[in-house]
Each structure stands twice: as structure tokens, then as C-alpha cells.
Design an enzyme around this catalytic site. Structure first.
Site, PDB file in Angstrom:
ATOM      1  N   LYS A  66       0.849  -1.093   0.044  1.00  0.00           N
ATOM      2  CA  LYS A  66      -0.164   0.139   0.139  1.00  0.00           C
ATOM      3  C   LYS A  66       0.787   1.100   0.114  1.00  0.00           C
ATOM      4  CE  LYS A  66      -4.321  -1.666   2.022  1.00  0.00           C
ATOM      5  NZ  LYS A  66      -5.389  -1.280   3.013  1.00  0.00           N
ATOM      6  N   ASP A  99     -10.043   3.942   1.369  1.00  0.00           N
ATOM      7  CA  ASP A  99     -10.489   3.384   2.925  1.00  0.00           C
ATOM      8  C   ASP A  99     -11.096   4.729   3.372  1.00  0.00           C
ATOM      9  OD1 ASP A  99      -9.733   0.799   2.928  1.00  0.00           O
ATOM     10  OD2 ASP A  99      -7.623   1.329   3.674  1.00  0.00           O
TER      11      ASP A  99
HETATM   12  N1  NAP Z   1     -12.659  -3.095   6.727  1.00  0.00           N
HETATM   13  C1  NAP Z   1     -11.657  -2.627   5.853  1.00  0.00           C
HETATM   14  O1  NAP Z   1     -11.894  -2.493   4.809  1.00  0.00           O
HETATM   15  C2  NAP Z   1     -10.355  -2.642   6.445  1.00  0.00           C
HETATM   16  C3  NAP Z   1      -9.423  -1.931   5.621  1.00  0.00           C
HETATM   17  C4  NAP Z   1      -8.029  -1.718   6.150  1.00  0.00           C
HETATM   18  C5  NAP Z   1      -7.642  -2.320   7.271  1.00  0.00           C
HETATM   19  N2  NAP Z   1      -8.412  -2.873   7.950  1.00  0.00           N
HETATM   20  C6  NAP Z   1      -7.944  -3.524   9.255  1.00  0.00           C
HETATM   21  O2  NAP Z   1      -7.597  -2.641   9.967  1.00  0.00           O
HETATM   22  C7  NAP Z   1      -6.413  -3.403  10.859  1.00  0.00           C
HETATM   23  C8  NAP Z   1      -5.145  -2.518  10.668  1.00  0.00           C
HETATM   24  O3  NAP Z   1      -4.673  -2.603   9.188  1.00  0.00           O
HETATM   25  P1  NAP Z   1      -3.348  -1.668   8.735  1.00  0.00           P
HETATM   26  O4  NAP Z   1      -3.367  -1.862   7.208  1.00  0.00           O
HETATM   27  O5  NAP Z   1      -3.370  -0.205   9.438  1.00  0.00           O
HETATM   28  O6  NAP Z   1      -2.277  -2.382   9.578  1.00  0.00           O
HETATM   29  P2  NAP Z   1      -0.671  -1.924  10.008  1.00  0.00           P
HETATM   30  O7  NAP Z   1      -0.401  -0.829   9.224  1.00  0.00           O
HETATM   31  O8  NAP Z   1       0.095  -3.278  10.114  1.00  0.00           O
HETATM   32  O9  NAP Z   1      -0.993  -1.350  11.400  1.00  0.00           O
HETATM   33  C9  NAP Z   1      -1.284  -2.250  12.477  1.00  0.00           C
HETATM   34  C10 NAP Z   1      -1.505  -1.270  13.724  1.00  0.00           C
HETATM   35  O10 NAP Z   1      -1.824  -2.276  14.800  1.00  0.00           O
HETATM   36  C11 NAP Z   1      -1.141  -2.434  15.830  1.00  0.00           C
HETATM   37  N3  NAP Z   1      -1.034  -3.696  16.372  1.00  0.00           N
HETATM   38  C12 NAP Z   1      -0.687  -4.869  15.684  1.00  0.00           C
HETATM   39  N4  NAP Z   1      -0.616  -5.828  16.650  1.00  0.00           N
HETATM   40  C13 NAP Z   1      -0.895  -5.293  17.729  1.00  0.00           C
HETATM   41  C14 NAP Z   1      -1.296  -6.002  18.909  1.00  0.00           C
HETATM   42  N5  NAP Z   1      -1.033  -7.208  19.202  1.00  0.00           N
HETATM   43  N6  NAP Z   1      -1.679  -5.341  20.005  1.00  0.00           N
HETATM   44  C15 NAP Z   1      -1.851  -4.041  20.016  1.00  0.00           C
HETATM   45  N7  NAP Z   1      -1.769  -3.434  18.556  1.00  0.00           N
HETATM   46  C16 NAP Z   1      -1.171  -4.043  17.768  1.00  0.00           C
HETATM   47  C17 NAP Z   1       0.054  -1.682  15.459  1.00  0.00           C
HETATM   48  O11 NAP Z   1       0.905  -1.332  16.419  1.00  0.00           O
HETATM   49  P3  NAP Z   1       2.472  -1.146  16.585  1.00  0.00           P
HETATM   50  O12 NAP Z   1       2.608   0.313  16.008  1.00  0.00           O
HETATM   51  O13 NAP Z   1       2.822  -0.970  17.804  1.00  0.00           O
HETATM   52  O14 NAP Z   1       3.145  -2.231  15.863  1.00  0.00           O
HETATM   53  C18 NAP Z   1      -0.550  -0.744  14.447  1.00  0.00           C
HETATM   54  O15 NAP Z   1      -0.659   0.547  14.919  1.00  0.00           O
HETATM   55  C19 NAP Z   1      -6.371  -4.687  10.404  1.00  0.00           C
HETATM   56  O16 NAP Z   1      -6.997  -5.585  11.092  1.00  0.00           O
HETATM   57  C20 NAP Z   1      -6.998  -4.679   8.971  1.00  0.00           C
HETATM   58  O17 NAP Z   1      -7.636  -6.193   8.864  1.00  0.00           O
HETATM   59  C21 NAP Z   1      -9.798  -3.132   7.561  1.00  0.00           C
END
Ligand code: NAP
Length: 267
Positions: A66, A99
Site C-alpha cells: 500500500k 479507505d
Molecule cells: N474493513 C476494511 O476495509 C479494512 C481496511 C483496512 C484495514 N483493515 C483492518 O485494520 C487493521 C489495521 O490495518 P493496517 O493496514 O493499518 O495495519 P498496519 O499498518 O500493520 O498497522 C497495525 C496497527 O495495529 C497495531 N497492532 C498490531 N498488533 C497489535 C497487538 N498485538 N496489540 C496492539 N496493537 C497491535 C500496530 O501497533 P504498533 O505500531 O505497535 O506495531 C499498528 O498500529 C487490520 O486488522 C486490517 O484488517 C480493515
């Protein structure tokens, strides 16, 4: 002639986008097909060139590309601000972050008036940044994150407040958004916020769509909170991408039905 669209990522086997977009093509009679492109990191650049060379009309972009994809195309304003894109119109050479629309439309669709409210965004990744970008102009937005430094960086970039997780219990919010994978299939079932946050009955929006009823959504509902599902965000970000790809109004209900029936197979 049939137009080809797809999703590029690695891995992409789990992606619900093919089912969702092909259902939309069928419903609207658009002469298109949507396929998954699983591309290993070492092949990413040549794959992007190949998409253009082959005349693929548009792609969605998922983990882990992304951010990387933004280097190849002109960027819409939200992409510049967020630093990540999930949709590319390959004909125009422009990348978008749908998004943002997915979040706003999911909230609107659930009759959530996200204006002038206290919002807490949990997480500091791409999804969290899209949420902050979408909501910060008309709301007071705070952010919390497991890694404080990363959370503070996002807070500084968007001019919002960072809250340490140990301070959350004493605070009240109108809307709480989970943008972490906590509660997702295969991840810990731990709640992303302390339960005390739910006592003041905020609206709870969990971006996770698998499972559709996450531990956070269940707990929030048991406290009498209104909830918004990640399934709606997924469908609405896809609907916006469909509109970019085809110039037609997306058949949202059909897309949602296709996603839910696919998710049922995964449970
Ligand atoms: N519904 C939809 O259309 C849609 C679209 C996009 C994303 N999402 C969902 O949104 C979520 C995040 O996506 P993203 O792309 O932003 O991911 P990302 O860039 O990898 O960011 C993940 C975030 O979650 C935190 N995190 C990861 N594991 C954790 C844990 N065990 N405990 C606490 N915090 C944790 C990370 O914190 P750190 O900074 O500490 O690593 C970071 O802030 C995912 O679940 C994804 O499936 C949904």
C-alpha cells in the site's frame, strides 16, 4: 472487449475483493473480470510495469504494497496525506485511498453522525491514518497505539492528541475505532481498549471484518453501545473503487451479500 481488473498483494489468497467486484460486474452488466495477482516482493516493480503493459484497467492494492505503490503513480490528495494507496486507475495513472470513503460511508450508512464528536482511534498504521484523515476536520480526534513513538508521530503529523493506553480508562469518547488486528481471526482475542472505555457507551467501530462479530463488537454490544462493522468499511471502500474503475454507481447491497456469503465459508 472485456476489461481486466484485480488486486495485487502478497499473499492475496485471502482477499474478498475478487468475489465482491465480480458480483458487482455481474449485477451491473459491466463487461469486466477481477482477478487476484499474488506478487512476491522481488517481482513487485516488474509486476506493476506488466499491469500497465498488459492493459489491465485498474487494481486494488493490499498488504504489503500500500505504501510502495504510491511511488509509481500520481497521487490523489488523500494518498499524499496518508502515505498509502489501495486503488489505482491504471488508465489515468492515478492512485487513491478509498479507505477514507469506506470509513465515512460505513459510518453514514450506520446513521453515525461523525461531526463534532470525541473520537479515539486505536492503532497507527495505514488504516488508522486513513481514519484520522477522514475524521479530523469535523471532530476532536485522539490516537492511542501500542508503540508510543509511532502513535506520537501520527498525532504530530495530523495535529491531534496522543493518549497513552494507561490513561484511557478515565476518559470518555463518543466514537471508538479499532484499527489494529486485535480480535481478527488468527490474532489475540484481547480487547484493543480497556473495558472501562465502553462504560460511557461510545459508538464502537471495529475495522476488522473477519470475524464480522469481533470480541470488541460483542463486548461493546453487551454494554449497550451501538456498533459499526468492518464488513461495511470493506464493502464501501470496494464500492468507491468500483466507481473509480467503471464510472458507475456501485451495487453496494449485492457486494455486501457476496462478501458475507464468502466470509461464512471462512468461519
Ligand atoms: N474493513 C476494511 O476495509 C479494512 C481496511 C483496512 C484495514 N483493515 C483492518 O485494520 C487493521 C489495521 O490495518 P493496517 O493496514 O493499518 O495495519 P498496519 O499498518 O500493520 O498497522 C497495525 C496497527 O495495529 C497495531 N497492532 C498490531 N498488533 C497489535 C497487538 N498485538 N496489540 C496492539 N496493537 C497491535 C500496530 O501497533 P504498533 O505500531 O505497535 O506495531 C499498528 O498500529 C487490520 O486488522 C486490517 O484488517 C480493515
Amino acid at each position: 472487449m472485456m476489461e481486466v481488473f484485480g488486486v495485487i498483494g502478497y499473499p492475496v489468497g485471502h482477499s474478498l475483493s475478487p468475489v465482491m467486484h465480480n458480483a458487482a460486474f455481474r449485477e451491473t452488466g459491466y463487461n469486466g473480470i477481477y482477478v487476484p495477482f499474488g506478487v512476491r516482493p522481488e517481482n513487485f516493480e516488474s509486476a506493476v510495469e506488466g499491469l500497465v503493459a498488459l492493459g489491465i484497467k485498474g487494481v486494488n492494492v493490499t498488504i504489503p504494497y500500500k505504501e510502495k505503490i504510491t511511488e509509481f503513480f500520481r497521487q490523489e490528495r488523500e494518498v499524499v496525506e496518508i502515505g498509502a494507496a489501495n486503488t489505482v486507475d491504471l488508465r489515468k495513472g492515478i492512485c487513491y485511498n478509498t479507505d477514507v470513503d469506506g470509513i465515512l460511508r460505513a459510518l453514514r450508512n450506520s446513521n453515525v453522525d461523525a461531526r463534532d464528536t470525541n473520537v479515539l482511534v486505536v492503532g497507527a498504521g495505514g488504516a488508522a491514518k486513513a481514519c484520522v484523515y477522514a475524521l479530523r476536520e469535523s471532530n476532536r480526534v485522539s490516537i492511542t497505539n501500542r508503540t508510543e513513538e509511532r502513535g506520537r508521530e501520527v498525532a504530530k503529523k495530523f495535529g491531534i492528541e496522543f493518549v497513552r493506553s494507561e490513561n484511557l480508562s478515565a476518559m470518555k469518547f463518543d466514537l471508538v475505532v479499532n484499527a489494529t488486528p486485535l480480535g481478527m481471526k488468527g490474532f489475540p482475542e484481547k480487547l484493543p481498549v480497556p473495558v472501562e472505555v465502553l462504560k460511557s457507551k461510545p459508538i464502537v467501530f471495529d475495522m476488522i471484518y473477519n470475524p464480522p462479530e469481533t470480541p470488541l463488537i460483542k463486548k461493546a454490544a453487551s454494554y449497550g453501545c451501538r456498533t459499526v462493522s468492518g464488513v461495511d468499511m470493506l464493502v464501501h471502500q470496494g464500492a468507491k473503487a468500483f466507481e473509480i474503475f467503471t464510472g458507475r454507481k456501485a451495487p453496494v447491497d449485492v457486494m455486501k451479500k457476496a462478501v458475507i456469503s464468502e466470509l461464512k465459508k471462512l468461519i
